[in-house]
Design an enzyme around this catalytic site. Structure first.
Site, PDB file in Angstrom:
ATOM      1  CB  SER A 126      24.610  58.030  40.193  1.00 19.57           C
ATOM      2  OG  SER A 126      23.578  57.408  40.906  1.00 19.57           O
ATOM      3  CE1 TYR A 156      22.690  63.337  41.082  1.00 18.08           C
ATOM      4  CE2 TYR A 156      21.675  61.166  41.316  1.00 18.08           C
ATOM      5  CZ  TYR A 156      22.782  61.990  41.411  1.00 18.08           C
ATOM      6  OH  TYR A 156      23.979  61.481  41.845  1.00 18.08           O
ATOM      7  CE  LYS A 160      25.805  62.793  39.172  1.00 14.81           C
ATOM      8  NZ  LYS A 160      27.039  63.525  39.415  1.00 14.81           N
TER       9      LYS A 160
HETATM   10  P1  NAD Z   1      27.720  66.501  48.181  1.00 15.56           P
HETATM   11  O1  NAD Z   1      26.551  67.368  47.913  1.00 15.56           O
HETATM   12  O2  NAD Z   1      28.099  66.242  49.592  1.00 15.56           O
HETATM   13  O3  NAD Z   1      28.989  67.034  47.401  1.00 15.56           O
HETATM   14  C1  NAD Z   1      28.901  67.722  46.185  1.00 15.56           C
HETATM   15  C2  NAD Z   1      29.721  68.987  46.309  1.00 15.56           C
HETATM   16  O4  NAD Z   1      29.700  69.712  45.098  1.00 15.56           O
HETATM   17  C3  NAD Z   1      29.183  69.915  47.393  1.00 15.56           C
HETATM   18  O5  NAD Z   1      30.238  70.257  48.263  1.00 15.56           O
HETATM   19  C4  NAD Z   1      28.673  71.111  46.613  1.00 15.56           C
HETATM   20  O6  NAD Z   1      28.815  72.307  47.351  1.00 15.56           O
HETATM   21  C5  NAD Z   1      29.538  71.092  45.365  1.00 15.56           C
HETATM   22  N1  NAD Z   1      28.940  71.699  44.191  1.00 15.56           N
HETATM   23  C6  NAD Z   1      27.718  71.465  43.663  1.00 15.56           C
HETATM   24  N2  NAD Z   1      27.545  72.209  42.562  1.00 15.56           N
HETATM   25  C7  NAD Z   1      28.684  72.941  42.380  1.00 15.56           C
HETATM   26  C8  NAD Z   1      29.100  73.883  41.410  1.00 15.56           C
HETATM   27  N3  NAD Z   1      28.308  74.265  40.406  1.00 15.56           N
HETATM   28  N4  NAD Z   1      30.328  74.431  41.528  1.00 15.56           N
HETATM   29  C9  NAD Z   1      31.141  74.071  42.542  1.00 15.56           C
HETATM   30  N5  NAD Z   1      30.789  73.185  43.487  1.00 15.56           N
HETATM   31  C10 NAD Z   1      29.562  72.613  43.400  1.00 15.56           C
HETATM   32  O7  NAD Z   1      27.437  65.122  47.442  1.00 15.56           O
HETATM   33  P2  NAD Z   1      28.224  63.737  47.528  1.00 15.56           P
HETATM   34  O8  NAD Z   1      27.323  62.765  48.162  1.00 15.56           O
HETATM   35  O9  NAD Z   1      29.572  63.914  48.052  1.00 15.56           O
HETATM   36  O10 NAD Z   1      28.265  63.374  45.985  1.00 15.56           O
HETATM   37  C11 NAD Z   1      29.390  63.657  45.176  1.00 15.56           C
HETATM   38  C12 NAD Z   1      29.116  63.222  43.763  1.00 15.56           C
HETATM   39  O11 NAD Z   1      28.769  61.853  43.746  1.00 15.56           O
HETATM   40  C13 NAD Z   1      27.959  63.944  43.106  1.00 15.56           C
HETATM   41  O12 NAD Z   1      28.265  64.167  41.773  1.00 15.56           O
HETATM   42  C14 NAD Z   1      26.820  62.960  43.239  1.00 15.56           C
HETATM   43  O13 NAD Z   1      25.871  63.148  42.229  1.00 15.56           O
HETATM   44  C15 NAD Z   1      27.548  61.657  43.084  1.00 15.56           C
HETATM   45  N6  NAD Z   1      26.846  60.528  43.716  1.00 15.56           N
HETATM   46  C16 NAD Z   1      26.508  60.576  45.021  1.00 15.56           C
HETATM   47  C17 NAD Z   1      25.844  59.509  45.594  1.00 15.56           C
HETATM   48  C18 NAD Z   1      25.423  59.547  47.055  1.00 15.56           C
HETATM   49  O14 NAD Z   1      24.568  58.764  47.440  1.00 15.56           O
HETATM   50  N7  NAD Z   1      25.987  60.403  47.877  1.00 15.56           N
HETATM   51  C19 NAD Z   1      25.536  58.387  44.838  1.00 15.56           C
HETATM   52  C20 NAD Z   1      25.918  58.360  43.520  1.00 15.56           C
HETATM   53  C21 NAD Z   1      26.581  59.441  42.955  1.00 15.56           C
END
Ligand code: NAD
Length: 684
Positions: A126, A156, A160
């Site tokens: 991120s 958080y 990362k």
């Molecule tokens: P999200 O919460 O919609 O998706 C994450 C998924 O991971 C969820 O479906 C959750 O159920 C699953 N999960 C979490 N912990 C788990 C575990 N221990 N075992 C199995 N499954 C698990 O989030 P997103 O927005 O799709 O983000 C996806 C990735 O991108 C994440 O790593 C997040 O940190 C990163 N990210 C997101 C953003 C944003 O703004 N959405 C920005 C930068 C980085």
């Protein structure tokens, strides 16, 4: 053995969009997600978009053994690792949970990868790892390049940062083999253009656009804008908003890049952003435009931790990965608004719930329950079948209470969709466009209900569930491939149920998907067994058939002779009381001159009615179809059910129509045409 990409967190917002792009780019995908912040419905909808099933495992990454089983069952060639907890605010309150989930989850995953010698991983990092880039006191890191020193400002972001470090270390430990792509996302927004998947924020959204969309549908009063005295063109802070579909495509580019490395390893970071900053007001205006009205907002004081500008410098990804964000914020806002208006409660629909149905808990066959006033209907993916019709306490269809029993050989098509061609095809043979087709024979010399593996034996994809004006609309999809049971052509089949508080309407729709053949044959119906009393048999049920002409059959072969004649034991609309002595398995004719492949615009005609002295439910069948088979279930002999335990009313096309010149047009589906039909059950 096919090779798969494992997507962890594939049910989530970015993961689900990436699964679509992976499959569109020819990859096979396995998803692991513990659904802690998502719902399986997103995967069901992705399956609908890509028209294929996706292996899914509800596993926590920290469960080493279960995760390892997935690697034993599938040949994994690479991993895209999304699974993480991601709420910055929450991470400051429960930091240990964040470290445990995000860091230990990744360590567990990496151990399994190592054990199975899979060494290609794309990691969701991120822009938060850069921290406050204004800390340098000048603009040298704006827009932000990958070289910018890292200094995350919250737990958080630090998870990362730690994971990036771990990945760097494992690469260093075996630099020739580990291929690691670190993707640092800026602000993902928008939704899939289909309106079927998008972000489903549970609780109060943290991000600008999910919050704005809740203001737009009236769930929140107004948007709070934190400060308008920054040095931007309108005083609000600048961020780099990237359409989630562009972001998803960035993963395909990174994966391809890693795969092309062949023999050498790599650890490298790439920013995924647009390189173009937008202010809060820019987004506000773009979204208001998509909604068609100005949304309420209020400017309040600055928020602690906010900084003026966090725009990406994406040129490394542009150059090296050959990837570039293409969609603008206007498109993202339109796509988000489509998703929001089609799914006002995300994946939840009031009155709808589901559970897995077979004892192994597979997600391919789930039981979906719809409660609408006095009527409760349960449908399963297997055969898109009707498992329950409960009207005011009367359960009126024969059913098993578990998915396993539906797989019994003796199951006489309980509740299921039958196709590709319902009913009999003489000698399992037909001719189409000068070519002879030989089908598997599964009833003496004939092919019955589509052959050995008809629609009744397939798990349909979906369902997509909507509720409009108090009617559930439930859509299942099955792609029946060319050559299956020897039928020609790839056929897409939609089974659509409309459920209100006193009726179920079933609509069938089918089309050839491509140019492989010019035509195929088709005839779809539902094979529910009705029993109004709940007794062991349907004896004493009083039925009225609206039509008394039927297709005369040869007593030995049960095939039509070609004559349409009056049935000697049926008079239109005259009551018949079912008993041990009443046997019916005949195809009654509604329209003798039928030749349409799509009957949905035809008059919906009442063809059948049933009552029972010990039941208060009256059951009526109507259809746009030219015939209906009335069968009193004498052949039923299966676990828990005896002969005559239910009767069937199966509207459809003429039996063996393809082998009769006059009737054949009813079942010949040509390229570019749509097959369609409607069956309705009314309850009172
Ligand atoms: P999200 O919460 O919609 O998706 C994450 C998924 O991971 C969820 O479906 C959750 O159920 C699953 N999960 C979490 N912990 C788990 C575990 N221990 N075992 C199995 N499954 C698990 O989030 P997103 O927005 O799709 O983000 C996806 C990735 O991108 C994440 O790593 C997040 O940190 C990163 N990210 C997101 C953003 C944003 O703004 N959405 C920005 C930068 C980085």
């Amino acid at each position: 053995m096919s090779e798969y990409i494992l997507v962890t967190g594939g049910a989530g917002y970015i993961g689900s969009h990436t699964v679509v792009e992976l499959i569109n780019n020819g990859h096979k995908v396995v998803v692991v997600d513990n659904l802690v912040n998502s719902s399986y419905d997103s995967i069901a909808r992705v399956e609908f978009i890509v028209k294929q099933s996706i292996p899914f495992f509800n596993i926590d990454l920290r469960d080493h053994d279960k995760l390892s089983e997935v690697f034993k069952a599938y040949k994994i060639k690479g991993v895209i690792h999304f699974a993480a907890l991601k709420a910055v605010g929450e991470s400051t309150k429960i930091p240990l949970d964040y470290y445990d989930n995000n860091v230990n989850g990744t360590i567990s995953l990496l151990n399994v990868l190592k054990e199975h010698n899979v060494k290609t991983i794309v990691f969701s990092s991120s822009a938060t790892v850069y921290g406050d880039v204004t800390r340098f006191g000048d603009d040298r890191y704006i827009p932000i390049p990958e070289e910018c020193p890292l200094d995350p400002t919250n737990p958080y972001g630090r998870t990362k940062f730690v994971v990036e470090g771990i990945l760097k270390d494992i690469h260093t430990s075996d630099p020739d083999n580990w291929k690691v792509a670190i993707l640092r996302y800026f602000n993902p927004i928008g939704a899939h253009p289909s309106g079927l998947i998008g972000e489903d924020p549970l609780g109060i959204p943290n991000n600008l656009l999910p919050y704005l969309s809740q203001v737009a549908i009236g769930r929140r009063d107004k948007l709070s804008i934190f400060g308008n005295d920054y040095k931007s063109h309108d005083g609000t802070p600048i961020r780099d908003y990237i359409h989630v579909v562009d972001l998803a495509k960035g993963h395909i580019a990174a994966l391809n890049y890693l795969h092309k490395l062949n023999e050498s390893g790599l650890y490298r970071e790439w920013n995924l952003g647009t390189g173009k900053g937008s202010t809060v007001f820019d987004i506000y205006h773009a979204f208001s435009k998509a909604v068609g009205k100005q949304l309420p907002y209020e400017v309040v004081g600055r928020r602690a931790g906010d900084v003026l500008d966090l725009t990406a410098n994406p040129s490394r990804a542009n150059k090296e990965l050959g990837w570039k964000a293409e969609l603008d914020i206007e498109t993202a806002c339109e796509d988000l608004w489509r998703w929001t208006t089609k799914n006002t409660h995300g994946f939840n629909v009031e009155g709808y719930s589901w559970k897995t149905f077979e004892s192994d808990g597979n997600y391919g066959n789930r039981l979906h329950t719809f409660v609408n006033g006095d009527l409760t209907v349960a449908l399963a993916n297997h055969g898109a079948l009707i498992q329950d019709i409960n009207f005011d306490g009367d359960h009126i269809v024969n059913a098993y209470d578990n998915g396993d029993d539906y797989l019994l050989k003796s199951n006489p098509f309980f509740g299921t969709t039958v196709g590709r061609v319902a009913n009999r095809i003489a000698n399992g043979q037909f001719e189409l466009n000068g070519k002879t087709y030989n089908l598997p024979k599964n009833e003496n010399q004939n092919t019955l209900h589509g052959g050995l593996v008809g629609y009744d034996k397939e798990n349909f994809l979906g369902p997509i569930v909507k509720k409009e004006k108090d009617v559930f609309i439930v859509e299942f999809l099955l792609v029946d491939p060319d050559g299956k049971n020897n039928f020609p052509g790839d056929v897409e089949n939609i089974v659509r149920y409309f459920i209100d508080n006193k009726s179920i309407k079933i609509e069938y729709e089918a089309r050839l998907l491509n140019d492989k053949v010019d035509a195929t044959i088709i005839n779809i119906t539902n094979h529910s067994y009705f029993n109004l009393s709940g007794d062991a048999t349907t004896d004493d049920t009083v039925v009225k058939l609206s039509y008394d002409n039927y297709l005369e059959v040869d007593a030995k072969t049960l095939l039509p002779t070609g004559n349409v004649i009056k049935h000697d034991r049926v008079d239109a609309n005259k009551p018949i009381t079912l008993s041990e002595d009443t046997f019916y398995d005949y195809c009654f004719v509604v329209d003798n001159d039928a030749d349409a492949i799509d009957t949905r615009s035809h008059e919906l005609k009442k063809v059948f009615e049933a009552t029972h002295p010990r039941s208060h439910t009256k059951f009526v069948v109507s259809t746009t179809e030219p015939t209906y088979q009335f069968y009193t279930g004498v052949g039923v002999n299966t676990k828990g059910f005896v002969a005559r335990s239910g009767f069937c009313v199966e509207p459809g096309r003429f039996v063996d129509a393809i082998n009769n010149k006059k009737w054949a047009p009813q079942v010949i589906l040509k390229k570019g045409e749509v097959y369609g039909s409607i069956i309705q059950y009314d309850l009172s």
